[in-house]
Design a protein around this motif. Sequence first.
Motif, PDB file in Angstrom:
ATOM      1  N   PRO A   5      12.727  -0.075   0.302  1.00 65.39           N
ATOM      2  CA  PRO A   5      12.078   0.516  -0.874  1.00 65.39           C
ATOM      3  C   PRO A   5      10.983   1.508  -0.440  1.00 65.39           C
ATOM      4  CG  PRO A   5      12.199  -1.872  -1.052  1.00 65.39           C
ATOM      5  CD  PRO A   5      12.597  -1.525   0.346  1.00 65.39           C
ATOM      6  N   HIS A   6      10.623   2.384  -1.364  1.00 60.25           N
ATOM      7  CA  HIS A   6       9.642   3.428  -1.079  1.00 60.25           C
ATOM      8  C   HIS A   6       8.428   3.312  -1.995  1.00 60.25           C
ATOM      9  CE1 HIS A   6      12.528   5.481   1.476  1.00 60.25           C
ATOM     10  NE2 HIS A   6      13.424   5.304   0.512  1.00 60.25           N
ATOM     11  N   LEU A   7       7.304   3.835  -1.514  1.00 56.77           N
ATOM     12  CA  LEU A   7       6.087   3.890  -2.327  1.00 56.77           C
ATOM     13  C   LEU A   7       6.376   4.595  -3.642  1.00 56.77           C
ATOM     14  CD1 LEU A   7       3.446   4.941   0.356  1.00 56.77           C
ATOM     15  CD2 LEU A   7       3.949   2.647  -0.483  1.00 56.77           C
ATOM     16  N   GLY A   8       5.787   4.096  -4.714  1.00 53.00           N
ATOM     17  CA  GLY A   8       5.932   4.712  -6.021  1.00 53.00           C
ATOM     18  C   GLY A   8       7.170   4.293  -6.786  1.00 53.00           C
ATOM     19  N   GLU A   9       8.081   3.566  -6.137  1.00 50.81           N
ATOM     20  CA  GLU A   9       9.284   3.075  -6.811  1.00 50.81           C
ATOM     21  C   GLU A   9       9.013   1.707  -7.423  1.00 50.81           C
ATOM     22  OE1 GLU A   9      12.328   2.791  -3.845  1.00 50.81           O
ATOM     23  OE2 GLU A   9      12.770   4.934  -3.914  1.00 50.81           O
ATOM     24  N   PRO A  10       9.814   1.324  -8.425  1.00 47.56           N
ATOM     25  CA  PRO A  10       9.712  -0.056  -8.925  1.00 47.56           C
ATOM     26  C   PRO A  10      10.264  -1.029  -7.882  1.00 47.56           C
ATOM     27  CG  PRO A  10      11.283   1.245 -10.219  1.00 47.56           C
ATOM     28  CD  PRO A  10      10.745   2.147  -9.165  1.00 47.56           C
ATOM     29  N   LEU A  11       9.877  -2.294  -7.996  1.00 45.92           N
ATOM     30  CA  LEU A  11      10.417  -3.322  -7.100  1.00 45.92           C
ATOM     31  C   LEU A  11      11.916  -3.488  -7.353  1.00 45.92           C
ATOM     32  CD1 LEU A  11       7.834  -6.262  -7.278  1.00 45.92           C
ATOM     33  CD2 LEU A  11       8.375  -4.878  -5.273  1.00 45.92           C
ATOM     34  N   PRO A  12      12.743  -3.384  -6.325  1.00 48.95           N
ATOM     35  CA  PRO A  12      14.175  -3.626  -6.531  1.00 48.95           C
ATOM     36  C   PRO A  12      14.420  -5.059  -7.007  1.00 48.95           C
ATOM     37  CG  PRO A  12      13.774  -2.587  -4.394  1.00 48.95           C
ATOM     38  CD  PRO A  12      12.443  -2.978  -4.960  1.00 48.95           C
ATOM     39  N   ARG A  13      15.310  -5.210  -7.952  1.00 54.26           N
ATOM     40  CA  ARG A  13      15.725  -6.517  -8.480  1.00 54.26           C
ATOM     41  C   ARG A  13      14.547  -7.374  -8.960  1.00 54.26           C
ATOM     42  NH1 ARG A  13      18.277  -4.890  -4.482  1.00 54.26           N
ATOM     43  NH2 ARG A  13      17.192  -6.038  -2.876  1.00 54.26           N
ATOM     44  N   ALA A  14      13.526  -6.756  -9.501  1.00 49.55           N
ATOM     45  CA  ALA A  14      12.332  -7.486  -9.958  1.00 49.55           C
ATOM     46  C   ALA A  14      12.662  -8.535 -11.012  1.00 49.55           C
ATOM     47  CB  ALA A  14      11.290  -6.510 -10.497  1.00 49.55           C
ATOM     48  N   ASP A  74      12.942  -9.767   9.955  1.00 51.08           N
ATOM     49  CA  ASP A  74      12.430 -10.663   8.918  1.00 51.08           C
ATOM     50  C   ASP A  74      12.384 -10.006   7.540  1.00 51.08           C
ATOM     51  OD1 ASP A  74      12.118 -12.833  10.648  1.00 51.08           O
ATOM     52  OD2 ASP A  74      10.145 -12.127  11.281  1.00 51.08           O
ATOM     53  N   GLY A  75      12.901  -8.812   7.412  1.00 50.05           N
ATOM     54  CA  GLY A  75      12.979  -8.167   6.105  1.00 50.05           C
ATOM     55  C   GLY A  75      11.892  -7.150   5.849  1.00 50.05           C
ATOM     56  N   VAL A  76      11.505  -7.061   4.585  1.00 51.43           N
ATOM     57  CA  VAL A  76      10.527  -6.073   4.118  1.00 51.43           C
ATOM     58  C   VAL A  76       9.567  -6.758   3.164  1.00 51.43           C
ATOM     59  CG1 VAL A  76      10.272  -3.958   2.730  1.00 51.43           C
ATOM     60  CG2 VAL A  76      12.167  -4.157   4.334  1.00 51.43           C
ATOM     61  N   ALA A  77       8.293  -6.398   3.252  1.00 52.20           N
ATOM     62  CA  ALA A  77       7.295  -6.873   2.287  1.00 52.20           C
ATOM     63  C   ALA A  77       6.811  -5.672   1.485  1.00 52.20           C
ATOM     64  CB  ALA A  77       6.129  -7.547   2.995  1.00 52.20           C
ATOM     65  N   SER A 103      19.920  -7.050  -0.004  1.00 47.05           N
ATOM     66  CA  SER A 103      20.541  -7.603  -1.209  1.00 47.05           C
ATOM     67  C   SER A 103      19.735  -8.748  -1.830  1.00 47.05           C
ATOM     68  CB  SER A 103      21.960  -8.094  -0.892  1.00 47.05           C
ATOM     69  OG  SER A 103      21.905  -9.164   0.036  1.00 47.05           O
ATOM     70  N   ALA A 104      18.641  -9.143  -1.203  1.00 46.51           N
ATOM     71  CA  ALA A 104      17.853 -10.293  -1.668  1.00 46.51           C
ATOM     72  C   ALA A 104      16.955  -9.928  -2.845  1.00 46.51           C
ATOM     73  CB  ALA A 104      16.993 -10.825  -0.533  1.00 46.51           C
ATOM     74  N   PRO A 105      16.703 -10.895  -3.737  1.00 45.54           N
ATOM     75  CA  PRO A 105      15.690 -10.686  -4.777  1.00 45.54           C
ATOM     76  C   PRO A 105      14.303 -10.861  -4.171  1.00 45.54           C
ATOM     77  CG  PRO A 105      16.618 -12.872  -4.983  1.00 45.54           C
ATOM     78  CD  PRO A 105      17.376 -12.182  -3.874  1.00 45.54           C
ATOM     79  N   PRO A 106      13.274 -10.332  -4.805  1.00 41.80           N
ATOM     80  CA  PRO A 106      11.926 -10.454  -4.249  1.00 41.80           C
ATOM     81  C   PRO A 106      11.359 -11.873  -4.419  1.00 41.80           C
ATOM     82  CG  PRO A 106      11.853  -9.276  -6.332  1.00 41.80           C
ATOM     83  CD  PRO A 106      13.303  -9.510  -6.017  1.00 41.80           C
ATOM     84  N   ARG A 107      10.765 -12.380  -3.329  1.00 42.92           N
ATOM     85  CA  ARG A 107      10.116 -13.698  -3.333  1.00 42.92           C
ATOM     86  C   ARG A 107       8.611 -13.478  -3.218  1.00 42.92           C
ATOM     87  NH1 ARG A 107       8.034 -16.451   0.836  1.00 42.92           N
ATOM     88  NH2 ARG A 107       9.137 -15.124   2.317  1.00 42.92           N
ATOM     89  N   LEU A 108       7.845 -14.123  -4.084  1.00 44.24           N
ATOM     90  CA  LEU A 108       6.388 -13.983  -4.063  1.00 44.24           C
ATOM     91  C   LEU A 108       5.822 -14.574  -2.781  1.00 44.24           C
ATOM     92  CD1 LEU A 108       3.808 -13.147  -5.612  1.00 44.24           C
ATOM     93  CD2 LEU A 108       3.770 -15.479  -6.540  1.00 44.24           C
ATOM     94  N   VAL A 109       5.014 -13.796  -2.082  1.00 44.86           N
ATOM     95  CA  VAL A 109       4.354 -14.247  -0.860  1.00 44.86           C
ATOM     96  C   VAL A 109       2.934 -14.685  -1.186  1.00 44.86           C
ATOM     97  CG1 VAL A 109       3.533 -13.569   1.427  1.00 44.86           C
ATOM     98  CG2 VAL A 109       5.748 -12.749   0.596  1.00 44.86           C
ATOM     99  N   THR A 110       2.202 -13.819  -1.875  1.00 42.93           N
ATOM    100  CA  THR A 110       0.834 -14.154  -2.264  1.00 42.93           C
ATOM    101  C   THR A 110       0.419 -13.277  -3.432  1.00 42.93           C
ATOM    102  OG1 THR A 110      -1.400 -14.618  -1.445  1.00 42.93           O
ATOM    103  CG2 THR A 110      -0.387 -12.540  -0.724  1.00 42.93           C
ATOM    104  N   ALA A 111      -0.645 -13.706  -4.104  1.00 45.89           N
ATOM    105  CA  ALA A 111      -1.216 -12.936  -5.213  1.00 45.89           C
ATOM    106  C   ALA A 111      -2.673 -13.348  -5.361  1.00 45.89           C
ATOM    107  CB  ALA A 111      -0.462 -13.214  -6.508  1.00 45.89           C
ATOM    108  N   TYR A 112      -3.531 -12.353  -5.558  1.00 50.81           N
ATOM    109  CA  TYR A 112      -4.949 -12.666  -5.738  1.00 50.81           C
ATOM    110  C   TYR A 112      -5.617 -11.608  -6.601  1.00 50.81           C
ATOM    111  CZ  TYR A 112      -5.014  -9.504  -1.742  1.00 50.81           C
ATOM    112  OH  TYR A 112      -4.799  -8.434  -0.901  1.00 50.81           O
ATOM    113  N   PRO A 113      -6.522 -12.048  -7.466  1.00 50.97           N
ATOM    114  CA  PRO A 113      -7.209 -11.112  -8.349  1.00 50.97           C
ATOM    115  C   PRO A 113      -8.424 -10.478  -7.689  1.00 50.97           C
ATOM    116  CG  PRO A 113      -7.835 -13.338  -8.909  1.00 50.97           C
ATOM    117  CD  PRO A 113      -6.831 -13.430  -7.790  1.00 50.97           C
ATOM    118  N   ARG A 114      -8.784  -9.335  -8.218  1.00 48.41           N
ATOM    119  CA  ARG A 114     -10.022  -8.638  -7.821  1.00 48.41           C
ATOM    120  C   ARG A 114     -10.792  -8.366  -9.106  1.00 48.41           C
ATOM    121  NH1 ARG A 114     -10.438 -10.337  -3.179  1.00 48.41           N
ATOM    122  NH2 ARG A 114      -9.215  -9.386  -1.554  1.00 48.41           N
ATOM    123  N   PRO A 115     -11.996  -8.899  -9.202  1.00 49.92           N
ATOM    124  CA  PRO A 115     -12.774  -8.689 -10.434  1.00 49.92           C
ATOM    125  C   PRO A 115     -13.075  -7.223 -10.705  1.00 49.92           C
ATOM    126  CG  PRO A 115     -14.001 -10.024  -8.838  1.00 49.92           C
ATOM    127  CD  PRO A 115     -12.689  -9.662  -8.223  1.00 49.92           C
TER     128      PRO A 115
END
Length: 115
Positions: A5-14, A74-77, A103-115
């Motif tokens: 995938p490339h910058l500015g594109e939507p996540l494939p298979r989101a 190990d793929g792409v993040a 061909s894989a769907p995206p798996r969540l690795v981490t998520a964190y908020p920023r105030p």
Amino acid sequence: MDWPPHLGEPLPRASACWYEPIKFEEWILAPHGHGPEWRRVFGVGPKDRERVWQALASAANTSVIVEVRNLGRDGVACGIRERLKIGTRSAKVTMSWHYEDSSAPPRLVTAYPRP
């Protein structure tokens, strides 16, 4: 769709994005992980996992990629940043999604908020 995938594109298979429960239990909402940030910014904790997941999955469907890391065999993040609303609070959240292969769907690795 080109790979990787490339910058500015939507996540494939989101729409098929997924997560492993251990990521929430031991990192994203855990006290020794990003839990304090989620609690401070959104007022949520481990019991709110499904609410948080629904917000993250929804954001994955509408966000564009802001970072791509090729992990070799190990793929792409892919990183995205999106404003989430949970209850009456909103904030930008940084997320990382892993693709095992093209061909894989995206798996969540981490998520964190920023105030």
